[in-house]
Design a protein around this motif. Sequence first.
Motif, mmCIF file in Angstrom:
data_model
loop_
_atom_site.group_PDB
_atom_site.id
_atom_site.type_symbol
_atom_site.label_atom_id
_atom_site.label_comp_id
_atom_site.label_asym_id
_atom_site.label_seq_id
_atom_site.Cartn_x
_atom_site.Cartn_y
_atom_site.Cartn_z
ATOM 1 N N VAL A 147 128.701 108.983 22.868
ATOM 2 C CA VAL A 147 128.519 110.254 23.575
ATOM 3 C C VAL A 147 127.255 110.224 24.429
ATOM 4 O O VAL A 147 126.188 109.869 23.916
ATOM 5 N N THR A 174 134.793 110.490 30.015
ATOM 6 C CA THR A 174 135.883 110.659 29.056
ATOM 7 C C THR A 174 135.596 111.810 28.108
ATOM 8 O O THR A 174 134.478 111.954 27.611
ATOM 9 N N ASP A 175 136.607 112.623 27.862
ATOM 10 C CA ASP A 175 136.536 113.732 26.914
ATOM 11 C C ASP A 175 137.521 113.436 25.782
ATOM 12 O O ASP A 175 138.732 113.576 25.952
ATOM 13 N N LEU A 176 136.994 113.018 24.639
ATOM 14 C CA LEU A 176 137.871 112.656 23.535
ATOM 15 C C LEU A 176 138.459 113.876 22.830
ATOM 16 O O LEU A 176 139.414 113.742 22.064
ATOM 17 N N ASP A 177 137.904 115.067 23.078
ATOM 18 C CA ASP A 177 138.493 116.276 22.499
ATOM 19 C C ASP A 177 139.841 116.584 23.143
ATOM 20 O O ASP A 177 140.771 117.025 22.469
ATOM 21 N N THR A 178 139.918 116.363 24.452
ATOM 22 C CA THR A 178 141.182 116.610 25.159
ATOM 23 C C THR A 178 141.961 115.319 25.412
ATOM 24 O O THR A 178 143.080 115.365 25.915
ATOM 25 N N PHE A 179 141.347 114.178 25.072
ATOM 26 C CA PHE A 179 141.946 112.859 25.290
ATOM 27 C C PHE A 179 142.287 112.671 26.770
ATOM 28 O O PHE A 179 143.364 112.174 27.130
ATOM 29 N N THR A 180 141.345 113.085 27.637
ATOM 30 C CA THR A 180 141.506 112.920 29.077
ATOM 31 C C THR A 180 140.210 112.364 29.664
ATOM 32 O O THR A 180 139.175 112.334 29.008
ATOM 33 N N TYR A 181 140.288 111.951 30.920
ATOM 34 C CA TYR A 181 139.108 111.464 31.610
ATOM 35 C C TYR A 181 139.170 111.877 33.074
ATOM 36 O O TYR A 181 140.247 112.163 33.618
#
Length: 259
Positions: A147, A174-181
Amino acid sequence: MSNTADFRLDGLTPADEFSAEAEGDIELWDDLFSALAEHHTVDGKQSFFVIHDGSATWGIPGAPQVIALHITRDLTACAFRIEQADHPTVPFAQLWLADRGCPPDAIQLPQDQHIEPADALTIRIENQIRHSGTRYETKDHYTHDSVPYETWVMVRDSDPSAADLPVRIFLEETDLDTFTYTLREGAFRDGTSANQWLFDRDTPLPEPPEHMISADRRTRAALARSTTGRLATASSAPTPPPGPAPSPGAQSHRGGGRS
């Protein structure tokens, strides 16, 4: 598609020392190599892979974690050659493979199997890189695998549209909470100002002028389509039949006053 790559080397021997070493690395790190995308030619002579190298997280800080791998096979001699290169992000790995004959659109990541792009701009910039040919010369890059998860790539852009701001930073977050980038492009006059932005981060990433021009053109085109559609709808609407003439009493009520 399985995360285990199908290298299709059974019954073949390495044609040179580098290929032998590469095959050894594949076997050694097999449990840490995840195939993100692969493409095989119909004749079986070539294969192209985009691979995530999970072992890189224990290596040099900031090291790239994507491998582009190209296999060529001499089926008559039962031999193979491996060529590979490390890359900071998937689009640059795809670009490297495209330079070696892989159709750029054939090596895209399959949908719903990996982390997804967050928006249309991310997809557009990835496609821009994937099809850029020799436009970009990579100068520096860094992968931060904790992070905040991000990777940046600094390049020199040889396209005439970038003559005033030739140094570009591609920033993937990258945002692992939404699994998007997201992927964004920044434009700078030189490497010094680009490095200063990376160090300070006190302003938004400066958007390339050509992006703003392109966005304005898309907006105007959308408005034009919308206006044309409304005009077409209005012109095609049937003319209502004439109704009875209003009575004098009705006219006086619409006048709104009392006598």
